[in-house]
Motif scaffolding. Structure first.
Motif, PDB file in Angstrom:
ATOM      1  N   VAL A  69       1.000  -1.231  -0.156  1.00  0.00           N
ATOM      2  CA  VAL A  69       0.044   0.277  -0.027  1.00  0.00           C
ATOM      3  C   VAL A  69       0.737   1.269  -0.020  1.00  0.00           C
ATOM      4  CG1 VAL A  69      -1.898   1.388   1.254  1.00  0.00           C
ATOM      5  CG2 VAL A  69      -1.868  -1.024   1.292  1.00  0.00           C
ATOM      6  N   VAL A  70       2.037   1.295   0.555  1.00  0.00           N
ATOM      7  CA  VAL A  70       2.916   2.384   0.667  1.00  0.00           C
ATOM      8  C   VAL A  70       3.881   2.693  -0.618  1.00  0.00           C
ATOM      9  CG1 VAL A  70       2.649   2.278   3.230  1.00  0.00           C
ATOM     10  CG2 VAL A  70       4.536   1.248   2.089  1.00  0.00           C
ATOM     11  N   LEU A  71       4.014   1.651  -1.224  1.00  0.00           N
ATOM     12  CA  LEU A  71       5.086   1.634  -2.350  1.00  0.00           C
ATOM     13  C   LEU A  71       4.473   2.700  -3.351  1.00  0.00           C
ATOM     14  CD1 LEU A  71       5.929  -2.091  -2.927  1.00  0.00           C
ATOM     15  CD2 LEU A  71       7.034  -0.354  -1.317  1.00  0.00           C
ATOM     16  N   GLN A  72       5.326   3.399  -4.003  1.00  0.00           N
ATOM     17  CA  GLN A  72       5.126   4.544  -4.961  1.00  0.00           C
ATOM     18  C   GLN A  72       5.218   3.959  -6.414  1.00  0.00           C
ATOM     19  OE1 GLN A  72       4.005   7.393  -3.723  1.00  0.00           O
ATOM     20  NE2 GLN A  72       4.082   6.189  -1.884  1.00  0.00           N
ATOM     21  N   SER A  73       6.152   2.821  -6.691  1.00  0.00           N
ATOM     22  CA  SER A  73       6.275   2.641  -8.100  1.00  0.00           C
ATOM     23  C   SER A  73       6.468   1.136  -8.410  1.00  0.00           C
ATOM     24  CB  SER A  73       7.259   3.388  -8.677  1.00  0.00           C
ATOM     25  OG  SER A  73       8.578   3.081  -8.007  1.00  0.00           O
ATOM     26  N   ALA A  74       6.521   0.360  -9.406  1.00  0.00           N
ATOM     27  CA  ALA A  74       6.977  -0.640  -9.663  1.00  0.00           C
ATOM     28  C   ALA A  74       8.337  -1.199  -9.560  1.00  0.00           C
ATOM     29  CB  ALA A  74       6.431  -1.176 -11.381  1.00  0.00           C
ATOM     30  N   GLU A  75       8.957   0.025  -9.763  1.00  0.00           N
ATOM     31  CA  GLU A  75      10.699  -0.328  -9.352  1.00  0.00           C
ATOM     32  C   GLU A  75      10.863  -0.457  -7.911  1.00  0.00           C
ATOM     33  OE1 GLU A  75      14.827   2.201 -10.166  1.00  0.00           O
ATOM     34  OE2 GLU A  75      13.026   3.073 -10.521  1.00  0.00           O
ATOM     35  N   GLN A  76      10.187   0.343  -7.297  1.00  0.00           N
ATOM     36  CA  GLN A  76      10.277   0.266  -5.886  1.00  0.00           C
ATOM     37  C   GLN A  76       9.790  -1.201  -5.198  1.00  0.00           C
ATOM     38  OE1 GLN A  76       7.952   2.965  -3.162  1.00  0.00           O
ATOM     39  NE2 GLN A  76       9.232   2.617  -1.410  1.00  0.00           N
ATOM     40  N   PHE A  77       8.652  -1.514  -5.839  1.00  0.00           N
ATOM     41  CA  PHE A  77       8.203  -2.964  -5.500  1.00  0.00           C
ATOM     42  C   PHE A  77       9.424  -3.851  -5.700  1.00  0.00           C
ATOM     43  CE2 PHE A  77       6.652  -7.073  -6.802  1.00  0.00           C
ATOM     44  CZ  PHE A  77       5.721  -7.426  -5.915  1.00  0.00           C
ATOM     45  N   THR A  78      10.086  -3.936  -6.894  1.00  0.00           N
ATOM     46  CA  THR A  78      11.092  -4.856  -7.320  1.00  0.00           C
ATOM     47  C   THR A  78      12.001  -4.735  -6.232  1.00  0.00           C
ATOM     48  OG1 THR A  78      10.579  -4.545  -9.668  1.00  0.00           O
ATOM     49  CG2 THR A  78      12.515  -5.506  -9.056  1.00  0.00           C
ATOM     50  N   ARG A  79      12.516  -3.536  -5.741  1.00  0.00           N
ATOM     51  CA  ARG A  79      13.592  -3.520  -4.921  1.00  0.00           C
ATOM     52  C   ARG A  79      13.146  -4.020  -3.641  1.00  0.00           C
ATOM     53  NH1 ARG A  79      17.750   0.819  -6.191  1.00  0.00           N
ATOM     54  NH2 ARG A  79      17.403   1.226  -8.685  1.00  0.00           N
ATOM     55  N   VAL A  80      12.028  -3.560  -3.270  1.00  0.00           N
ATOM     56  CA  VAL A  80      11.524  -4.320  -1.663  1.00  0.00           C
ATOM     57  C   VAL A  80      11.397  -5.823  -1.864  1.00  0.00           C
ATOM     58  CG1 VAL A  80       9.542  -4.245  -0.435  1.00  0.00           C
ATOM     59  CG2 VAL A  80      10.272  -2.051  -1.185  1.00  0.00           C
ATOM     60  N   ALA A  81      10.983  -6.357  -2.893  1.00  0.00           N
ATOM     61  CA  ALA A  81      10.837  -7.766  -2.967  1.00  0.00           C
ATOM     62  C   ALA A  81      12.251  -8.324  -2.972  1.00  0.00           C
ATOM     63  CB  ALA A  81      10.249  -8.167  -4.664  1.00  0.00           C
ATOM     64  N   PHE A  82      13.375  -7.520  -3.754  1.00  0.00           N
ATOM     65  CA  PHE A  82      14.614  -8.371  -3.470  1.00  0.00           C
ATOM     66  C   PHE A  82      15.209  -8.341  -2.141  1.00  0.00           C
ATOM     67  CE2 PHE A  82      19.221  -7.324  -3.221  1.00  0.00           C
ATOM     68  CZ  PHE A  82      19.614  -8.548  -3.936  1.00  0.00           C
ATOM     69  N   SER A  83      14.852  -7.241  -1.390  1.00  0.00           N
ATOM     70  CA  SER A  83      15.293  -7.167  -0.020  1.00  0.00           C
ATOM     71  C   SER A  83      14.677  -8.319   0.719  1.00  0.00           C
ATOM     72  CB  SER A  83      14.736  -6.055   0.784  1.00  0.00           C
ATOM     73  OG  SER A  83      13.294  -6.075   1.164  1.00  0.00           O
ATOM     74  N   TYR A  84      13.513  -8.884   0.699  1.00  0.00           N
ATOM     75  CA  TYR A  84      12.846 -10.059   1.221  1.00  0.00           C
ATOM     76  C   TYR A  84      13.612 -11.319   0.846  1.00  0.00           C
ATOM     77  CZ  TYR A  84       8.908  -7.503   3.507  1.00  0.00           C
ATOM     78  OH  TYR A  84       8.289  -6.757   4.100  1.00  0.00           O
ATOM     79  N   LEU A  85      14.026 -11.480  -0.514  1.00  0.00           N
ATOM     80  CA  LEU A  85      14.762 -12.579  -0.995  1.00  0.00           C
ATOM     81  C   LEU A  85      16.096 -12.555  -0.466  1.00  0.00           C
ATOM     82  CD1 LEU A  85      13.297 -12.383  -4.952  1.00  0.00           C
ATOM     83  CD2 LEU A  85      12.622 -13.787  -2.975  1.00  0.00           C
ATOM     84  N   ALA A  86      16.882 -11.562  -0.385  1.00  0.00           N
ATOM     85  CA  ALA A  86      18.076 -11.274   0.223  1.00  0.00           C
ATOM     86  C   ALA A  86      18.006 -11.829   1.473  1.00  0.00           C
ATOM     87  CB  ALA A  86      18.504  -9.931   0.128  1.00  0.00           C
ATOM     88  N   LEU A  87      17.124 -11.430   2.347  1.00  0.00           N
ATOM     89  CA  LEU A  87      16.806 -12.081   3.900  1.00  0.00           C
ATOM     90  C   LEU A  87      16.494 -13.457   3.669  1.00  0.00           C
ATOM     91  CD1 LEU A  87      16.295 -11.574   6.871  1.00  0.00           C
ATOM     92  CD2 LEU A  87      13.970 -10.935   6.535  1.00  0.00           C
ATOM     93  N   LEU A  88      15.676 -13.959   2.960  1.00  0.00           N
ATOM     94  CA  LEU A  88      15.551 -15.569   2.593  1.00  0.00           C
ATOM     95  C   LEU A  88      16.787 -16.217   2.668  1.00  0.00           C
ATOM     96  CD1 LEU A  88      13.620 -17.920   2.631  1.00  0.00           C
ATOM     97  CD2 LEU A  88      13.349 -17.575   0.057  1.00  0.00           C
ATOM     98  N   ALA A  89      17.435 -15.613   1.632  1.00  0.00           N
ATOM     99  CA  ALA A  89      18.990 -16.544   1.451  1.00  0.00           C
ATOM    100  C   ALA A  89      19.717 -16.446   2.780  1.00  0.00           C
ATOM    101  CB  ALA A  89      19.642 -15.548   0.262  1.00  0.00           C
ATOM    102  N   LEU A  90      19.819 -15.211   3.312  1.00  0.00           N
ATOM    103  CA  LEU A  90      20.461 -15.098   4.722  1.00  0.00           C
ATOM    104  C   LEU A  90      19.862 -16.058   5.791  1.00  0.00           C
ATOM    105  CD1 LEU A  90      20.925 -11.233   5.081  1.00  0.00           C
ATOM    106  CD2 LEU A  90      22.741 -12.925   4.779  1.00  0.00           C
ATOM    107  N   GLN A  91      18.736 -16.204   5.991  1.00  0.00           N
ATOM    108  CA  GLN A  91      18.151 -17.189   6.877  1.00  0.00           C
ATOM    109  C   GLN A  91      18.586 -18.485   6.299  1.00  0.00           C
ATOM    110  OE1 GLN A  91      15.504 -14.718   9.643  1.00  0.00           O
ATOM    111  NE2 GLN A  91      16.199 -16.992   9.548  1.00  0.00           N
ATOM    112  N   MET A  92      18.354 -18.951   4.993  1.00  0.00           N
ATOM    113  CA  MET A  92      18.561 -20.394   4.734  1.00  0.00           C
ATOM    114  C   MET A  92      20.056 -20.611   4.982  1.00  0.00           C
ATOM    115  SD  MET A  92      16.633 -20.720   0.962  1.00  0.00           S
ATOM    116  CE  MET A  92      17.393 -22.356   0.739  1.00  0.00           C
ATOM    117  N   THR A  93      20.907 -19.658   5.075  1.00  0.00           N
ATOM    118  CA  THR A  93      22.206 -19.971   5.191  1.00  0.00           C
ATOM    119  C   THR A  93      22.420 -20.529   6.565  1.00  0.00           C
ATOM    120  OG1 THR A  93      23.124 -18.337   3.671  1.00  0.00           O
ATOM    121  CG2 THR A  93      24.519 -18.980   5.227  1.00  0.00           C
ATOM    122  N   PHE A  94      21.786 -19.620   7.565  1.00  0.00           N
ATOM    123  CA  PHE A  94      21.816 -20.154   9.094  1.00  0.00           C
ATOM    124  C   PHE A  94      20.906 -21.519   9.348  1.00  0.00           C
ATOM    125  CE2 PHE A  94      22.857 -15.633   9.811  1.00  0.00           C
ATOM    126  CZ  PHE A  94      23.598 -15.855  10.827  1.00  0.00           C
TER     127      PHE A  94
END
Length: 198
Positions: A69-94
């Motif tokens: 709801v707070v995102l302003q653009s499709a580009e921002q959505f892509t970057r935010v989605a990447f932040s969650y995927l990066a977090l997932l990769a870090l979690q999986m490592t642990f």
């Protein structure tokens, strides 16, 4: 952002959440090492309050989806989605390299049969006692809060605080899992912010 774009982002977010959990469950089934336990006397003193399962499960996903709801653009959505995927990769490592599980007796506590205990038993039927450290619930909640701070201010941090407490009171996590998860969520946001600045 118009309604059609928001709808698309919500659908994509749902697909990403469901897809991400397949990696989470894969880690539970394929640890490289024998999972260890991290229980301390302080962990055993934390009360079991099964009614917190409603915060643990039902507040969690709507708050994550609210980021759309707070995102302003499709580009921002892509970057935010990447932040969650990066977090997932870090979690999986642990989860793969340092597997941690909660004590079995924590899961035997919900035998009385209240609605909260039945719901918690259902959650635990799908979510094994492993993948404990760091708390993925807390890390995702912290990352979500940081994405929401521009819109909600410091009140956004009530979300990871409530989720962290629910992790402890449902006996789904050790005390040490919570700050570790929060730090991992913060690190993922810092990576996102660095990319956004570049």
């Amino acid at each position: 952002m118009n309604l059609s774009t928001l709808t698309i982002h919500l659908i994509l977010s749902g697909v990403l959440i469901v897809g991400a959990y397949q990696f989470y469950f894969w880690c539970q089934r394929n640890p490289l090492f024998e999972p260890r336990q991290l229980a301390s006397p302080l962990d055993e003193r934390i009360p079991y309050l099964p009614q917190w399962v409603w915060i643990y499960s039902l507040l969690y996903y709507p708050a994550i989806l609210y980021v759309n709801v707070v995102l302003q653009s499709a580009e921002q959505f892509t970057r935010v989605a990447f932040s969650y995927l990066a977090l997932l990769a870090l979690q999986m490592t642990f989860f793969v390299l340092l597997p941690v599980r909660t004590p079995p007796h924590w899961r035997m506590a919900n035998a009385a049969g209240s609605w909260s205990e039945r719901f918690l038993a259902l959650v635990q039927r799908y979510d094994a006692e492993s993948n404990s450290f760091p708390s993925m619930h807390t890390s995702v909640a912290m990352l979500t809060a940081l994405h929401l701070v521009p819109e909600l201010g410091l009140t956004a941090f009530a979300f990871p605080a409530l989720i962290g407490l629910s992790c402890l009171f449902t006996k789904q996590h050790y005390l040490v899992d919570i700050p570790a998860g929060a730090a991992l969520g913060w690190f993922s946001y810092a990576l996102y912010a660095h990319l956004l600045a570049g």
